[in-house]
Design a protein around this motif. Sequence first.
Motif, mmCIF file in Angstrom:
data_model
loop_
_atom_site.group_PDB
_atom_site.id
_atom_site.type_symbol
_atom_site.label_atom_id
_atom_site.label_comp_id
_atom_site.label_asym_id
_atom_site.label_seq_id
_atom_site.Cartn_x
_atom_site.Cartn_y
_atom_site.Cartn_z
ATOM 1 N N GLY A 186 0.805 -1.222 0.000
ATOM 2 C CA GLY A 186 0.000 0.000 0.000
ATOM 3 C C GLY A 186 0.830 1.259 0.000
ATOM 4 N N LYS A 187 2.167 1.103 0.117
ATOM 5 C CA LYS A 187 3.008 2.293 0.040
ATOM 6 C C LYS A 187 3.412 2.429 -1.416
ATOM 7 C CE LYS A 187 7.207 4.456 1.361
ATOM 8 N NZ LYS A 187 7.674 4.598 0.003
ATOM 9 N N ARG A 188 2.647 3.190 -2.152
ATOM 10 C CA ARG A 188 2.778 3.178 -3.609
ATOM 11 C C ARG A 188 3.840 4.153 -4.145
ATOM 12 N NH1 ARG A 188 0.553 -0.862 -3.868
ATOM 13 N NH2 ARG A 188 -1.645 -1.334 -3.721
ATOM 14 N N GLY B 153 13.396 12.573 7.447
ATOM 15 C CA GLY B 153 12.038 12.056 7.596
ATOM 16 C C GLY B 153 11.701 11.077 6.483
ATOM 17 N N LYS B 154 10.957 10.040 6.820
ATOM 18 C CA LYS B 154 10.486 9.016 5.877
ATOM 19 C C LYS B 154 11.625 8.206 5.248
ATOM 20 C CE LYS B 154 6.090 10.815 5.493
ATOM 21 N NZ LYS B 154 5.803 10.646 6.882
ATOM 22 N N SER B 155 12.769 8.178 5.932
ATOM 23 C CA SER B 155 13.877 7.409 5.366
ATOM 24 C C SER B 155 13.809 5.949 5.790
ATOM 25 C CB SER B 155 15.209 8.027 5.794
ATOM 26 O OG SER B 155 15.268 8.109 7.198
ATOM 27 N N GLY B 156 12.887 5.600 6.671
ATOM 28 C CA GLY B 156 12.725 4.208 7.069
ATOM 29 C C GLY B 156 13.279 3.893 8.446
ATOM 30 N N LYS B 157 13.563 4.917 9.236
ATOM 31 C CA LYS B 157 14.158 4.702 10.563
ATOM 32 C C LYS B 157 13.247 3.873 11.464
ATOM 33 C CE LYS B 157 14.348 9.154 11.507
ATOM 34 N NZ LYS B 157 13.821 9.823 10.321
ATOM 35 N N SER B 158 12.006 4.359 11.591
ATOM 36 C CA SER B 158 11.073 3.667 12.500
ATOM 37 C C SER B 158 10.799 2.260 11.987
ATOM 38 C CB SER B 158 9.756 4.422 12.594
ATOM 39 O OG SER B 158 10.003 5.731 12.924
ATOM 40 N N THR B 159 10.720 2.124 10.665
ATOM 41 C CA THR B 159 10.430 0.797 10.106
ATOM 42 C C THR B 159 11.565 -0.169 10.435
ATOM 43 O OG1 THR B 159 9.261 1.919 8.342
ATOM 44 C CG2 THR B 159 9.762 -0.386 7.985
ATOM 45 N N LEU B 160 12.809 0.299 10.307
ATOM 46 C CA LEU B 160 13.948 -0.576 10.631
ATOM 47 C C LEU B 160 13.910 -0.938 12.119
ATOM 48 C CD1 LEU B 160 16.587 -2.025 9.996
ATOM 49 C CD2 LEU B 160 17.793 0.151 10.203
ATOM 50 N N GLU C 266 7.310 3.817 22.063
ATOM 51 C CA GLU C 266 6.768 4.475 20.864
ATOM 52 C C GLU C 266 7.161 5.950 20.845
ATOM 53 O OE1 GLU C 266 5.137 3.173 18.410
ATOM 54 O OE2 GLU C 266 4.436 1.235 19.174
ATOM 55 N N ARG C 267 6.992 6.579 19.698
ATOM 56 C CA ARG C 267 7.363 7.982 19.553
ATOM 57 C C ARG C 267 6.508 8.898 20.423
ATOM 58 N NH1 ARG C 267 8.341 10.284 13.656
ATOM 59 N NH2 ARG C 267 9.630 8.427 13.703
ATOM 60 N N LYS C 268 5.244 8.565 20.521
ATOM 61 C CA LYS C 268 4.362 9.442 21.303
ATOM 62 C C LYS C 268 4.210 8.902 22.710
ATOM 63 C CE LYS C 268 1.855 11.992 17.958
ATOM 64 N NZ LYS C 268 0.642 12.203 17.225
#
Length: 723
Positions: A119-121, A147-154, A190-192
């Motif tokens: 879904g990440k198109r 931002g959006k470089s994939g840090k949290s995903t890794l 988590e971040r928040k």
Amino acid sequence: MEEIQSQSENYRSSSSSASSPASRVPSSNFFYLRKQGALRQPISFEDSPDWEDNTDVEVRVEEGGGDSINTATTPVSPSLSKLNSGSMPSPPLPEGAVVARKIAGATIVWKDLTVTIKGKRKYSDRVVKSSNGYALPGTMTVIMGPGKSGKSTLLRALAGRLDDSAKTYGEVFVNGAKSSLQYGSYGFVERKNTLIGSLTVREFLYYSALLQLPGFFYQKKSVVEDAIHAMSLGDYANKLIGGHCYMKGLPSGERRRVSIARELVMRPQALFIDEPLYHLDSVSALLMMVTLKKLASTGCTLIFTIYQSSTEVFGLYDRICLLSNGNTLFFGETLACLQHFSNAGFPCPIMQSPSDHFLRAINTDFDRIITMCKTWQDDNGDFSNVNMDTAVAIRTLEETYRSSADAAAVETMIHRLTEREGPSLKSKGKASSATRIAVLTWRSLLIMSREWKYYWLRLILCMLLALCVGTAFSGLGHSLSSVGTRVAAIFVFVSFASLLSIVGVPAQLKEVKVYACEDSNQHSGGIVFLMGQILASFPFLFLISISSSLVFYFLVGLRNDFSFMMYFVLNFFMCLLVNEGLVLVVATILQDIFWSISTLIFIHVVMMLSAGYFRIRSALPGPVWMYPVSYVAFHTYSIQGLLENEYDGTSFAVGQVRTITGYQALHNVYDVSPDVNSKWRNLLILSLMALGYRVLVFLLLHFCVKKNSYLFRFVCCRLRMNE
Ligand SMILES: Nc1ncnc2c1ncn2[C@@H]1O[C@H](COP(=O)(O)OP(=O)(O)OP(=O)(O)O)[C@@H](O)[C@H]1O
């Protein structure tokens, strides 16, 4: 402050490189010169860990009341003493020092790790691309990038916390074995921050410990105190997290540390933190990092993401994984990263923060700014130190890294760390479901009693409403002509009191968020949460229903009999319970105060319209209004039950000789049943509705919040847009 200074002194000597020693760094870069006589041993690949079967855990000496986590029963993990010694110099043994055991950290290695997200198109669905790296016990490894470089995903991939839409390829090793981290062996922040404002720091951590750990209540006190000390929260331990009217809540830095402390009560071997410096000022950021450095020095493996940091904070990291659009531009020690940028043709200028420099070089967003400021820039000189298109700079850095000795050294290290399996990290025991229900019930009771916006405000509003409606409809008498007005009074009271319950939405929403956070860390569960919530709400709902019902009952002058009065109270209580379930369903789906309140008001208005007062139920149009709305509206059953209670067995004289029953008097005004048991049937339907809404909430929590469903993601996405 002294402590901070001494720790920040250490950072200047804390990094050396395996493959790119400090000697290669220009001497002008004064921040990164090792302090003379520093105790720290340089880390080299000869220092790779040897797993030992030894069951003793290394001990560390702390001054009395030191901020370490005592791990008397921590199982052994690989002895990485040489590596551990590399992060922070141990202080000399002071007299009378308390001996504290070190945490046996976990060695985490990732090899060729790729994450794709369905879904990440945009551009590609590969969010992390063939990443390699490792994190060692006693060290801080930071995942850095724009931002959006994939840090949290890794970070999530390493902790095994990706949601169902993500697919992971490649391998993650824990202590040399291809396995995932077990419950209790790791913590994820988590971040928040999801904290409970009406509890003190100590209470919050204590209830969290009770939810997480098995064993007796009194045993949790020491782990809580350890977590408080580890996160330097001693001065704030008895302060309310959210503050109150005369006291401000905890500052953001302390809130962040409380979030981390919650994970420490399990004494995890590895700790993952998404953006520990999120929204922190420079002082709080430095204090946070020094505290984390101290935590790492007890042996815990720390991995976290960072967007940007000051020079001082940057110097505290041990290793850095630099990402750009999912590609690894560098993995290795912090000093070596500076050298890598220098080798690729982007030396960090003196007096510039390395993290700013890295991001400046690889963040494509800067290109737009440069273009925008082109004219101004020409007139004012060049303010960019990277005279290259960012995309080209990223490619250059990536290629330089791929062919560098750093990348080869990382591969060698990964090979050495994975060639033999170390002791596996066992899952720790959990608190039983019964304990968790009891703890959550007690905690919710405490929250409800302290937060005046939860139930106290509703109690006041319901009492005022009862007074208003009661006085407006007082002195009705019991003649046939009063029937219509009495129906109106009951309809207005039930409908408006239910509508007022919407003021509890913010508090309910907070509870759902706390649940989602606790559930993601396996500290709670859907049933446990719902049971705790419903049990704790009983006394408050009963208080609201009995107090407002009695005021209304006597002011309007309803049937003068105890059993009829108690039915009224019970019916209104059930009505509030159903409404509470409805509020929870909407809050769980929408996860936003504004949208939840708007939706609930609309639902209430529709339910009122179809409840049979404005138009008798049997006369409502069949599709939609009759089926299903009038059947779904809880107002219908509540009002019908109350009217049957009021008129059941009554009769009215019509003229001199004729009398009619209460049912006959009512049935032209409101749809009621002649059956004497009908009021009890309506009460039963209300209780089944209350149960049904809870089941619905459970399913929503399970499939939407927990599984991060499309609906939930859609809602979150919209909310993020609103933010
Ligand atoms: N569950 C998801 N569904 C769809 N796309 C996702 C999901 N999670 C992450 N992404 C996408 O993956 C990319 C990387 O996201 P990630 O959150 O890992 O980046 P990040 O470096 O932590 O960024 P930031 O600091 O801005 O959050 C982004 O483009 C993001 O939109």
